[in-house]
Design an enzyme around this catalytic site. Sequence first.
Site, mmCIF file in Angstrom:
data_model
loop_
_atom_site.group_PDB
_atom_site.id
_atom_site.type_symbol
_atom_site.label_atom_id
_atom_site.label_comp_id
_atom_site.label_asym_id
_atom_site.label_seq_id
_atom_site.Cartn_x
_atom_site.Cartn_y
_atom_site.Cartn_z
ATOM 1 N N ASP A 19 0.954 -1.204 -0.051
ATOM 2 C CA ASP A 19 -0.075 0.232 0.001
ATOM 3 C C ASP A 19 0.898 1.246 0.115
ATOM 4 O OD1 ASP A 19 -2.283 -1.464 -0.093
ATOM 5 O OD2 ASP A 19 -2.598 -1.551 2.166
ATOM 6 N N ARG A 100 0.629 1.401 16.266
ATOM 7 C CA ARG A 100 0.029 2.539 15.529
ATOM 8 C C ARG A 100 0.193 3.854 16.090
ATOM 9 N NH1 ARG A 100 1.162 -0.798 12.036
ATOM 10 N NH2 ARG A 100 -0.148 -1.594 10.412
ATOM 11 N N ASP A 129 -6.772 0.613 11.333
ATOM 12 C CA ASP A 129 -5.634 1.386 11.255
ATOM 13 C C ASP A 129 -5.858 2.802 10.978
ATOM 14 O OD1 ASP A 129 -3.877 -0.455 12.280
ATOM 15 O OD2 ASP A 129 -3.171 -1.027 10.479
ATOM 16 N N SER A 186 -1.988 -10.369 3.388
ATOM 17 C CA SER A 186 -1.411 -8.537 4.100
ATOM 18 C C SER A 186 -1.124 -9.046 5.233
ATOM 19 C CB SER A 186 -2.874 -7.942 4.137
ATOM 20 O OG SER A 186 -2.478 -6.829 4.676
#
Length: 410
Positions: A19, A100, A129, A186
């Site tokens: 990504d 994160r 996220d 992923s």
Amino acid sequence: MSAPSAPKKIVLAYSGGLDTSVILPWLKSRYPGVKLYAFAAELGQGDELTAIEDKAKKSGADAVLVKDLRKEFAEDYCFPMLRAHATYEQDYLLGTSIARPLIAKHQVLYAQKVGADAVAHGATGKGNDQVRFELTYLALNPELSIISPWKDPQFLEDGLTDRETAIDYARAHGIPILQTKKKIYSQDRNLWHISHEGAEIEDPAAEPNERVYTITVPPSKAPNRAEYVTIDFEAGVPVAVNKKKFHGKGHALIALLNEIGGRHAVGQVTLVENRLVGMKSRGVYETPGGTILYEAHKALEQICLERELYHEKQRIALKYGELVYYGQWFHPLREALQSFVDHANQVVTGQVKVKLYKGRATAVSATSPQSLYDTSLASFAMANYDVTAARGFIDLFGLPMKVRGLRQRS
């Protein structure tokens, strides 16, 4: 479509994955003349950061910062969460969730250092996220513009609608990627865990392929003999493994437990979870070191914490886990709960032995100078125990139930 007020400098949270690799050149075309800064956090991804600076520059970054945050991640994020004994929906040990806010925090600091007016991330509009990144931006520097390509209609108009089209885009722009349309998992990896989504994992009726496991072996390939590991805690913080001290080296402690637990298939979870944005998703998680630490910490709390304190802490753990999962690490409630958690953990000091065998981590012994466990009280022996007190206790404790029972009979 005309671009919104165009930013002059953007700091992108860059992982080198599919990504963000695609997003770098896309941002260049979306905002002509923009200066792009790629920020990559070293959180224990293994070899994923190899040559990442060169890759980022070839993909369009004007400058790259790679920062080693493993120690901070372990000691200021993972261990406070461990002391809370927080999970999400019972089984998820919050490996992606807890990372994160740390990445976003240092991304904001980098943006302030270079005078950037915007920050960006590669999270999709369907996932958690995006919330975790953006809530942290808002909490730490609300003046920064937030750029989220997956929520930009232009991104979709340019044909970037899923991971398959992202692969096509990467190939068309000469961006090196590891993903293929046959290997479409992923993955998110850090010191605490690795998560896997996509392909057959998305079907709750399908068993995930064993080939998905990366830092643990399948249970069928785990040793036929159990291994024991001892962990020392001081005030709820793990400080030693098998008598080897790790004061100030929490990241090394977790890495060692990952290695030990990984060879015994510890910490493998397949679960369907409720995302914050509303839909359910299915993932495979590997958290070997974290699973061992949670098991050991629980065993020590059980002997060190008074009953009402322990039960209240269990209730708080549910809320704490939600706050972490929802990206609210910098929320005042999480910070307040942390004060309670850390105060309760002041007595959680001692040693725990954990047995590892065929995917299980089981605490088999726990000792502590702060232990509230009294073997004489816990035994069946009645010497030095006032048995008549128990009769009166039950009579008073059960009085409301007795009154109700009498009323129902009348």
